[in-house]
Design a protein around this motif. Structure first.
Motif, PDB file in Angstrom:
ATOM      1  N   LYS A  32       5.402  12.714   0.639  1.00 54.10           N
ATOM      2  CA  LYS A  32       5.342  12.341   2.052  1.00 54.10           C
ATOM      3  C   LYS A  32       4.641  13.415   2.877  1.00 54.10           C
ATOM      4  N   GLU A  91       0.831  -1.204   0.000  1.00 50.21           N
ATOM      5  CA  GLU A  91       0.000   0.000   0.000  1.00 50.21           C
ATOM      6  C   GLU A  91       0.868   1.258   0.000  1.00 50.21           C
ATOM      7  N   LEU A  92       1.760   1.327  -0.968  1.00 54.24           N
ATOM      8  CA  LEU A  92       2.698   2.441  -1.093  1.00 54.24           C
ATOM      9  C   LEU A  92       2.238   3.391  -2.189  1.00 54.24           C
ATOM     10  N   ASP A  93       2.442   4.678  -1.947  1.00 54.87           N
ATOM     11  CA  ASP A  93       2.115   5.686  -2.955  1.00 54.87           C
ATOM     12  C   ASP A  93       3.284   5.951  -3.889  1.00 54.87           C
ATOM     13  N   TRP A 124       8.692   4.569  -0.452  1.00 49.40           N
ATOM     14  CA  TRP A 124       9.706   3.522  -0.238  1.00 49.40           C
ATOM     15  C   TRP A 124      10.847   3.754  -1.207  1.00 49.40           C
ATOM     16  N   ARG A 162       2.679   7.362   1.468  1.00 49.86           N
ATOM     17  CA  ARG A 162       3.678   6.407   1.949  1.00 49.86           C
ATOM     18  C   ARG A 162       4.686   6.163   0.842  1.00 49.86           C
ATOM     19  N   ASN A 195      11.826   4.957   4.505  1.00 55.07           N
ATOM     20  CA  ASN A 195      10.716   4.018   4.379  1.00 55.07           C
ATOM     21  C   ASN A 195       9.853   3.929   5.632  1.00 55.07           C
ATOM     22  N   ARG A 196      10.256   4.608   6.692  1.00 53.32           N
ATOM     23  CA  ARG A 196       9.486   4.591   7.933  1.00 53.32           C
ATOM     24  C   ARG A 196       8.365   5.626   7.837  1.00 53.32           C
ATOM     25  N   PRO A 197       7.107   5.224   7.976  1.00 49.73           N
ATOM     26  CA  PRO A 197       5.991   6.170   7.781  1.00 49.73           C
ATOM     27  C   PRO A 197       6.063   7.404   8.660  1.00 49.73           C
ATOM     28  N   GLY A 198       6.508   7.285   9.896  1.00 49.15           N
ATOM     29  CA  GLY A 198       6.523   8.432  10.792  1.00 49.15           C
ATOM     30  C   GLY A 198       7.755   9.304  10.679  1.00 49.15           C
ATOM     31  N   SER A 199       8.702   8.911   9.847  1.00 45.50           N
ATOM     32  CA  SER A 199       9.955   9.659   9.736  1.00 45.50           C
ATOM     33  C   SER A 199       9.782  10.880   8.830  1.00 45.50           C
TER      34      SER A 199
END
Length: 385
Positions: A245, A162-164, A252, A250, A200-204
């Motif tokens: 982002k 589920e990556l954008d 990667w 999201r 790749n960390r969503p909250g970063s």
């Protein structure tokens, strides 16, 4: 402690922190995430901005046209004012090789405020939306060759996780002596600035992409205002990833196994231009950031071998030990990248020399900027936005 011992201690502590605290940047195992085939394969438009690329197009374009993708896909090559017959060659290659449908177009010179590449990308995306209304966009450079299942793997990864945005850093060419010396370090330094695991960390807050291979969900592009929101960007890939982002997407980023750059850099001059054209833009054209970069590169990369040699020659065991230890940690972090590029491990101790070259390239980038020749590429020059 004397001054050299303090410098050596500072350098060693910095390397210990980089080893453990900078997102494991030195590891090269960040590859496409686990993926499975979706129930329905979404439509994809492949957008290729191209300016004077007749030299590399025969090695790259057929790889795009030959994609074995189960869904609908179409290639849009945007000829950005080429003078070497890029557009005509693309049509010839498509007629001879077949494969995915190819549309070649030319948008004319970019409007004020746009870089040439992003102007071409804008035109290609607009054409794709008119023709196919694609669910995904593959933004790829004209010098990038893809394996036949490359698009399928990218889409499967994006759907499964589920990556954008999914971006792979293409494996650059390392055929000549200068390429072997400079190219692995280029990717190593990039990963140090933008550790892939943090990206790749969503909250970063860390965001980056590799412009040669970016799969972008169309909905995410529209939400982030791509490409209009980044139309001025010289370092367009990182700016694109930040925009996606920031808008909640999201992303990667990882290293590629089967995506390769076919552009040759046979001489130091070509590699020098590749780095210096955007190095000062990376520092946001700020003199203080340039000064900090020069001092930082000196402490982190140049001080260890200098202290190791000076300490040994002067009989200062503590200085030699600190310098040698920092140099050893540096070499250890570089070995995985050398293995990825299939280079011998004995090249690791040469990293300080390569870092010195990058330092001078960065200073040269600033000099060229203030001379009005900054960010020059294929006949165009871009100042600070």
């Amino acid at each position: 402690m004397g001054a050299m011992e303090w410098i050596g201690a500072g350098s060693l502590l910095t390397w210990v922190w980089l080893l453990a605290g900078q997102g494991l940047f030195w590891r090269t195992d960040v590859r496409l995430p686990d993926r499975r085939d979706p129930e329905r394969w979404p439509s994809v438009a492949v957008v290729v901005p191209a300016r004077d690329e007749a030299e590399v197009l025969p090695a790259s374009l057929p790889s795009l046209l030959g994609q074995k993708y189960p869904g609908r896909a179409e290639v849009f090559l945007v000829d950005d004012g080429s003078t070497d017959g890029t557009g005509a060659l693309a049509r010839t290659l498509a007629a001879a090789r077949g494969g995915l449908p190819l549309t070649v177009s030319a948008p004319g010179e970019p409007e004020p405020g746009w870089t040439g590449k992003l102007w071409a990308v804008r035109h290609g995306i607009a054409l794709a939306r008119e023709r196919t209304a694609p669910e995904y966009l593959l933004l790829t450079d004209a010098d990038i060759a893809h394996e036949p299942d490359g698009l399928r793997e990218l889409v499967a990864a994006a759907r499964s996780a589920e990556l954008d945005l999914v971006s792979q850093m293409a494996r650059l060419r390392v055929a000549t002596r200068w390429e072997r010396l400079i190219v692995p370090a280029f990717v190593y330094f990039f990963a140090q600035l933008y550790p892939f695991r943090r990206v790749n960390r969503p909250g970063s807050r860390t965001a980056a992409a590799a412009g040669g291979c970016v799969l972008l969900r169309t909905e995410a592009a529209e939400r982030a205002g791509i490409p209009e929101a980044i139309r001025h960007a010289v370092i367009d890939d990182v700016t694109l990833a930040r925009a996606v982002k920031r808008s909640g997407g999201r992303i990667w980023l990882g290293l590629a196994d089967r995506v390769d750059s076919v552009r040759p850099y046979p001489r130091l001059a070509e590699l020098w231009r590749m780095v210096s054209r955007s190095a000062y833009a990376q520092l946001r054209h700020q003199p203080l950031l340039l000064l900090g970069t020069v001092l930082g590169l000196g402490l982190v990369y140049l001080a260890p071998p200098a202290l190791a040699v000076a300490g040994a020659a002067g009989g200062e065991a503590a200085v030699a030990a600190l310098g040698t230890a920092a140099w050893a940690v540096m070499c250890g972090t570089y070995l995985p990248m050398l293995r990825y590029y299939r280079q011998p491990p004995w090249a690791a101790p040469l990293l300080p020399f390569t870092a010195l070259l990058y330092l001078v390239m960065t200073v040269d980038s600033a000099v060229q900027h203030y001379r009005g020749r900054g960010a020059a590429w294929k006949g165009r020059t871009y100042g600070a936005p």
